[in-house]
Design a protein around this motif. Structure first.
Motif, mmCIF file in Angstrom:
data_model
loop_
_atom_site.group_PDB
_atom_site.id
_atom_site.type_symbol
_atom_site.label_atom_id
_atom_site.label_comp_id
_atom_site.label_asym_id
_atom_site.label_seq_id
_atom_site.Cartn_x
_atom_site.Cartn_y
_atom_site.Cartn_z
ATOM 1 N N GLN A 163 0.916 -1.129 0.153
ATOM 2 C CA GLN A 163 -0.057 0.047 -0.026
ATOM 3 C C GLN A 163 0.964 0.904 -0.029
ATOM 4 N N TRP A 164 0.473 2.207 -0.714
ATOM 5 C CA TRP A 164 1.102 3.500 -0.824
ATOM 6 C C TRP A 164 0.197 4.726 -0.755
ATOM 7 N N GLY A 165 0.536 5.745 -0.162
ATOM 8 C CA GLY A 165 -0.482 7.009 0.177
ATOM 9 C C GLY A 165 0.293 7.998 -0.419
ATOM 10 N N TRP A 166 -0.382 8.892 -1.535
ATOM 11 C CA TRP A 166 -0.008 10.064 -2.068
ATOM 12 C C TRP A 166 -0.974 11.143 -1.656
ATOM 13 N N TYR A 167 -0.140 12.354 -1.254
ATOM 14 C CA TYR A 167 -1.245 13.417 -0.852
ATOM 15 C C TYR A 167 -0.909 14.656 -1.886
ATOM 16 N N PHE A 168 -2.051 15.055 -2.289
ATOM 17 C CA PHE A 168 -1.848 16.295 -3.456
ATOM 18 C C PHE A 168 -2.002 17.421 -2.586
ATOM 19 N N ARG A 169 -2.803 17.607 -1.788
ATOM 20 C CA ARG A 169 -3.226 19.020 -1.105
ATOM 21 C C ARG A 169 -1.750 19.149 -0.343
ATOM 22 N N GLN A 170 -1.379 20.529 -0.195
ATOM 23 C CA GLN A 170 -0.235 20.820 0.674
ATOM 24 C C GLN A 170 -0.329 22.150 1.228
ATOM 25 N N ASP A 171 0.568 22.405 1.952
ATOM 26 C CA ASP A 171 0.446 23.728 2.600
ATOM 27 C C ASP A 171 1.099 24.994 1.934
ATOM 28 N N VAL A 357 -5.304 2.864 17.027
ATOM 29 C CA VAL A 357 -5.970 4.219 16.801
ATOM 30 C C VAL A 357 -4.892 5.353 16.177
ATOM 31 N N HIS A 358 -5.194 6.501 15.973
ATOM 32 C CA HIS A 358 -4.591 7.522 15.616
ATOM 33 C C HIS A 358 -4.553 8.597 16.657
ATOM 34 N N ARG A 368 -12.622 4.153 4.315
ATOM 35 C CA ARG A 368 -12.738 3.467 3.108
ATOM 36 C C ARG A 368 -11.462 2.874 2.781
ATOM 37 N N TRP A 369 -10.560 3.186 3.475
ATOM 38 C CA TRP A 369 -9.049 2.756 3.200
ATOM 39 C C TRP A 369 -8.566 1.796 4.342
ATOM 40 N N PRO A 370 -9.034 0.534 4.140
ATOM 41 C CA PRO A 370 -8.368 -0.513 5.021
ATOM 42 C C PRO A 370 -6.866 -0.639 5.233
ATOM 43 N N SER A 371 -6.286 -0.120 6.026
ATOM 44 C CA SER A 371 -4.627 -0.133 5.973
ATOM 45 C C SER A 371 -4.350 0.176 7.371
ATOM 46 N N PRO A 372 -3.157 -0.698 7.903
ATOM 47 C CA PRO A 372 -2.608 -0.368 9.170
ATOM 48 C C PRO A 372 -1.711 1.001 9.065
ATOM 49 N N PHE A 373 -1.574 1.470 7.934
ATOM 50 C CA PHE A 373 -0.907 2.653 7.761
ATOM 51 C C PHE A 373 -1.633 3.878 8.481
#
Length: 411
Positions: A163-171, A357-358, A368-373
């Motif tokens: 699994q990989w995550g990519w975040y488009f929105r930034q500061d 938890v987070h 919507r995203w089943p992930s231990p990440f």
């Protein structure tokens, strides 16, 4: 001198001593990024991201290869500190094969930086004795206004989870942000986009690409909570059930995540002699159930919080140390302390379960995203008598009333 400041200082020395390279020697992607003009809506920002890109290639056998590229234009003096590149890796399981950067001044001078100019820093957090997580950091130093800092690094790894995550929105404003996933024949991607109405998806043979353009920074308001749910992101994975030996574990649903976490943790919660003896000593003469739980909880609360991040590529970040070992040493991190409490509860005839938890808030985990990440912390759900009134008590449809308890919290 702080490590980050030292990295900047060394990079500045490299800028002075390294001969300039001609613009003709620039890779095509760097030249294309430099050619992008700063739009009026981004002109007042400290810096503007010209390119933010990652390409992930999964082979049927062998490690996963990831190429990350970026380019940023410095617009103000306060934007100089953003002209950095950080290539993270896990010692022993992933490797940064290539690392290079280019500093392009408005006058046309080009300075090249390489791995030899980078600082190799530990990513060990606070109260962490040792961590395999590290980062190679490159910095442009003190670039003049209008300078473009571009970078590229290639990482090879054997991932624990596919699994990989990519975040488009930034500061900060971003003109082009994209991620691509290349898979061998027979494997198909699973993509979960979050708040990405303008997301463009394309495919060329076995490569899938997700792209967004002209991303304006979210309005900044002092003391305002960060709206994680509004971030534009795409979470990538591979459909479960395929030949995934080279790419790591994949999950079809949350039950699969729970089983995976439990397989790592359950063997570490064995009730052994020292654990049984300690539980008996702590609860001796106490008949009330909540009082017994309180005695065990206070014991674990009193243990020192110390993390030792080993075996991260083999599940070490999710697998607690054995309960008896944590009890003997007198220290551990969140999962170690939570696991010990579960073992002490079992030794005393009570029941408790680990809960991932987070710590950043209730809106940080998206179903919507089943992930231990999605998790960064572990607490305990303790079965309590019916009728128990406390802020941390909630009703589970099968297990009944449970008390959410964090043994790392001193209160």
């Amino acid at each position: 001198m702080r490590a980050a400041a030292l990295a900047v200082a060394l990079a500045a020395v490299a800028l002075v001593g390294c001969p300039g390279a001609g613009a003709a020697e620039l890779p095509d992607w760097v030249a294309q990024a430099v050619a992008r003009t700063t739009p009026a809506w981004a002109a007042s920002e400290p810096a503007v991201v010209l390119l933010d890109e990652q390409s992930i290639t999964v082979s049927r056998s062998g490690p996963v290869r990831t190429v990350t590229r970026g380019a940023l234009r410095v617009l103000t003096t306060s934007g100089r500190e953003q002209a950095t590149c950080s290539a993270s890796f896990l010692r022993g399981s992933s490797e940064v094969l290539e690392l290079r950067a280019w500093v392009l001044t408005p006058g046309g001078r080009v300075t090249r930086l390489g791995r030899g100019d980078a600082m190799d820093l530990s990513l060990a957090g606070e109260y962490t004795l040792y961590s395999e997580a590290r980062v190679l950091q490159l910095a442009a130093g003190e670039p003049e206004i209008g300078t473009v800092f571009a970078w590229e690094y290639v990482r090879q790894e054997e991932p624990l989870v596919a699994q990989w995550g990519w975040y488009f929105r930034q500061d900060r404003p971003s003109l082009l942000s994209r991620v691509s996933l290349t898979l061998p024949e027979g494997l198909e991607p699973v993509a979960t986009p979050f708040a990405a109405d303008s997301l463009v998806v394309s495919r060329l043979e076995r490569t899938w690409t997700w792209e967004m353009r002209d991303l304006r920074p979210a309005p900044r308001e002092q003391l305002a909570p960060r709206a994680w749910s509004a971030q534009a992101a795409v979470m990538l994975g591979i459909k479960a059930g395929g030949p995934l030996s080279a790419a790591g574990t994949s999950f079809a649903d949350w039950s699969g995540v729970a089983r995976w976490l439990d397989a790592l943790a359950a063997p570490q919660a064995r009730v052994e002699g020292t654990v049984t003896a300690r539980a008996a000593a702590l609860t001796a003469g106490i008949a009330d159930t909540l009082a017994r739980i309180r005695a065990l909880g206070r014991e674990v609360q009193a243990l020192n919080y110390v993390a030792v991040d080993l075996g991260l590529a083999r599940g070490g970040g999710y697998r607690p140390h054995a309960a008896a070992e944590v009890l003997r040493l007198g220290y551990g991190d969140c999962k170690d302390k939570a696991n010990l409490l579960c073992a002490l509860l079992a030794a005393a005839g009570l029941r408790g379960w680990l809960v991932a938890v987070h710590s950043g808030g209730r809106d940080r985990v998206d179903e919507r995203w089943p992930s231990p990440f999605q998790f960064d912390h572990v607490i305990v759900a303790i079965q309590v008598p019916r009728g128990t009134k406390a802020p941390g008590v909630f009703e589970h449809p099968v297990l009944g009333p449970l008390l959410a308890f964090d043994p790392t919290d001193p209160f």
